[in-house]
Design an enzyme around this catalytic site. Structure first.
Site, PDB file in Angstrom:
ATOM      1  CD  GLN A  40      -2.970   1.054   0.097  1.00 29.16           C
ATOM      2  OE1 GLN A  40      -3.333  -0.029  -0.354  1.00 29.16           O
ATOM      3  NE2 GLN A  40      -3.430   2.206  -0.366  1.00 29.16           N
ATOM      4  CB  ALA A 100      -6.059   4.023   1.960  1.00 30.00           C
ATOM      5  CB  SER A 131      -5.281   0.389   2.582  1.00 23.77           C
ATOM      6  OG  SER A 131      -5.979  -0.445   1.664  1.00 23.77           O
ATOM      7  CG  HIS A 183      -7.582  -3.301  -0.557  1.00 20.32           C
ATOM      8  ND1 HIS A 183      -8.236  -4.294  -1.244  1.00 20.32           N
ATOM      9  CD2 HIS A 183      -8.081  -2.131  -1.032  1.00 20.32           C
ATOM     10  CE1 HIS A 183      -9.071  -3.755  -2.120  1.00 20.32           C
ATOM     11  NE2 HIS A 183      -9.010  -2.431  -2.002  1.00 20.32           N
ATOM     12  CG  ASP A 187     -10.470  -2.918  -5.202  1.00 21.68           C
ATOM     13  OD1 ASP A 187     -11.309  -2.587  -4.340  1.00 21.68           O
ATOM     14  OD2 ASP A 187      -9.321  -2.442  -5.259  1.00 21.68           O
ATOM     15  CD  GLU A 200     -12.321   3.340  -3.819  1.00 22.06           C
ATOM     16  OE1 GLU A 200     -12.314   2.141  -3.469  1.00 22.06           O
ATOM     17  OE2 GLU A 200     -11.353   4.096  -3.664  1.00 22.06           O
ATOM     18  CG  HIS A 253     -13.315  -0.936  -1.828  1.00 24.81           C
ATOM     19  ND1 HIS A 253     -11.938  -0.973  -1.669  1.00 24.81           N
ATOM     20  CD2 HIS A 253     -13.820  -1.167  -0.594  1.00 24.81           C
ATOM     21  CE1 HIS A 253     -11.646  -1.230  -0.398  1.00 24.81           C
ATOM     22  NE2 HIS A 253     -12.775  -1.336   0.273  1.00 24.81           N
TER      23      HIS A 253
HETATM   24 ZN    ZN Z   1     -10.374  -1.267  -3.032  1.00 24.11          ZN
END
Ligand code: ZN
Length: 272
Positions: A159, A180, A185, A187, A194, A240, A243
């Site tokens: 990230q 982010a 993040s 993630h 995603d 988004e 996401h």
């Molecule tokens: Zn994402």
């Protein structure tokens, strides 16, 4: 000293005192009234009282509920200020946003690779999220829809590389609206994915039939659209459509039915 000037100063001082006497009690009375209303909410936090009151003065159009929720989220301060390490009571319900972060060494314990049938590269999610995503993608395929993961778990370091690349390209102000900062993040939780339909670029996912299906069905598998179009002022992120965040069916269904963000849900029901 000039006596006349002294008299003028004295008169001004007296006027100011009189005005203050009129305004302060009115303000106090108003604050007391607001405080009484604030206390009725279960997620009211005593330590945030002065922040609620100042935020209310700046945002008189907001309801008491919104005042408490927004301040508890941290929205009375600019993004990435007053940040704190997120508390992990239930690893499926970790809140990561612009005010709550994960340490650089946080790696979810049960990461598993998503079956390649449902993914466009070797991607990992936390076991529960992986299984739910595979079920979701499988069900969608029965309706001739192609929902594939294209990004899932990302390490802190990955990230960091990604964010720094965006900052170099667009500058930090712009980059912060769509990427982010490392540690912030979702993630990194191993619970965010995603998706795309492999035909259109992921940024156009909301123009696909797959998106229409996701909108109505993702929650049945425990996923939520994490950054909706009409909630950017709460999430702090641009819309988004690609996401999705896993939080389990029960929580996802509540969020879907009540059209709120995970940030708000967390403050109201999980931040005990
Ligand atoms: Zn994402």
């Amino acid at each position: 000293m000039n006596k006349k000037l002294l008299l003028v100063y004295l008169i001004i001082l007296i006027i100011l005192i009189i005005i203050a006497q009129l305004i302060i009690p009115k303000q106090n009375k108003e604050n007391n009234l607001v405080t009484e209303q604030l206390k009725k909410f279960s997620y009211y936090k005593k330590e945030n009282l002065s922040r609620y009151l100042s935020y209310k003065q700046l945002n008189n159009n907001l309801s008491i509920n919104e005042i408490i929720t927004n301040v508890n989220i941290g929205l009375d301060n600019p993004y990435y200020t007053n940040i704190k390490e997120t508390t992990i009571k239930d690893p499926i319900l970790i809140l990561v946003n612009k005010y709550n972060y994960l340490k650089d060494n946080y790696i979810p314990s049960n990461l598993e690779t998503i079956n390649e049938k449902y993914s466009t590269s070797q991607l990992k999610l936390v076991l529960e999220a992986k299984l739910a995503f595979e079920q979701l993608s499988e069900e969608a395929s029965k309706h001739n829809l192609n929902i594939k993961a294209m990004s899932a778990y990302r390490s802190y370091t990955y990230q960091e590389t990604l964010y720094n690349r965006y900052v170099q390209k667009d500058g930090s102000i712009k980059a912060d609206t769509y990427s982010a900062r490392p540690g912030h993040s979702e993630h990194q939780t191993g619970l965010a994915v995603d998706v795309h339909n492999t035909v259109l670029p992921y940024t156009s996912f909301d123009k696909t039939n797959e998106f229409t299906w996701m909108k109505e069905n993702a929650h049945k598998y425990g996923f939520i659209l994490r950054y909706p179009k009409d909630k950017t002022n709460i999430t702090g992120y641009d819309y988004e459509p690609w996401h999705y965040r896993y939080i389990g069916i029960e929580h996802a269904t509540y969020i879907y039915e009540n059209n709120i963000t995970f940030d708000e849900y967390y403050i109201k029901y999980l931040d005990k």
